[in-house]
Design a protein around this motif. Sequence first.
Motif, PDB file in Angstrom:
ATOM      1  N   PHE A   1       0.700  -1.169   0.072  1.00  6.55           N
ATOM      2  CA  PHE A   1       0.027   0.044  -0.019  1.00  6.55           C
ATOM      3  C   PHE A   1       0.858   1.269  -0.018  1.00  6.55           C
ATOM      4  N   ARG A   2       1.728   1.217   0.976  1.00  4.90           N
ATOM      5  CA  ARG A   2       2.775   2.410   0.748  1.00  4.90           C
ATOM      6  C   ARG A   2       3.315   2.562  -0.513  1.00  4.90           C
ATOM      7  N   ARG A   3       3.834   1.548  -1.150  1.00  2.00           N
ATOM      8  CA  ARG A   3       4.549   1.661  -2.419  1.00  2.00           C
ATOM      9  C   ARG A   3       3.416   2.209  -3.519  1.00  2.00           C
ATOM     10  N   LEU A   4       2.343   1.819  -3.234  1.00  2.00           N
ATOM     11  CA  LEU A   4       1.180   2.313  -4.388  1.00  2.00           C
ATOM     12  C   LEU A   4       1.154   3.801  -4.087  1.00  2.00           C
ATOM     13  N   GLN A   5       1.070   4.132  -2.744  1.00  2.00           N
ATOM     14  CA  GLN A   5       0.668   5.521  -2.466  1.00  2.00           C
ATOM     15  C   GLN A   5       1.957   6.465  -3.197  1.00  2.00           C
ATOM     16  N   GLN A   6       3.170   5.986  -2.689  1.00  2.00           N
ATOM     17  CA  GLN A   6       4.505   6.650  -3.266  1.00  2.00           C
ATOM     18  C   GLN A   6       4.383   6.703  -4.929  1.00  2.00           C
ATOM     19  N   HIS A   7       3.711   5.489  -5.591  1.00  5.16           N
ATOM     20  CA  HIS A   7       3.832   5.638  -6.973  1.00  5.16           C
ATOM     21  C   HIS A   7       2.961   6.757  -7.406  1.00  5.16           C
ATOM     22  N   LEU A   8       1.630   6.738  -6.866  1.00  7.83           N
ATOM     23  CA  LEU A   8       0.744   7.740  -7.028  1.00  7.83           C
ATOM     24  C   LEU A   8       1.023   9.217  -6.838  1.00  7.83           C
TER      25      LEU A   8
ATOM     26  N   ASP B   1       1.223  13.253 -12.423  1.00  6.01           N
ATOM     27  CA  ASP B   1       0.706  13.596 -13.646  1.00  6.01           C
ATOM     28  C   ASP B   1      -0.573  12.795 -13.827  1.00  6.01           C
ATOM     29  N   ALA B   2      -0.685  11.667 -13.368  1.00  7.04           N
ATOM     30  CA  ALA B   2      -1.890  10.759 -13.680  1.00  7.04           C
ATOM     31  C   ALA B   2      -3.044  11.277 -12.984  1.00  7.04           C
TER      32      ALA B   2
END
Length: 97
Positions: A14-21, A27-28
């Motif tokens: 979850f933390r990695r998804l949050q960092q990615h977004l 820009d997404a």
Amino acid sequence: MDAQTKLEIEAAAFRRLQQHLMQDRPDAQNIDMMNLAGFCRNCLSRWYQEAANERGIQMDKAQAREVFYGMPFDDWKAKHQTEATPDQQAAFKESHG
């Protein structure tokens, strides 16, 4: 795998998804995420809020968004969000209407 390890791995994902977004792909646009995947950053912050509330932690939408976005939502919008185009709005209405 024991339950605690599973929980820690899920939290890390979850933390990695949050960092990615939030950091890798600010820009997404949320509307594009909704149109393509059926969820966006706002959904993730709402799920965070719901999980906190289920555990007796009172958190409103604005607080949850600030936790997830790392800043007040209005600041994020001003910095990263663009106005939805008519095509984006139409796609959203079609997929969520």
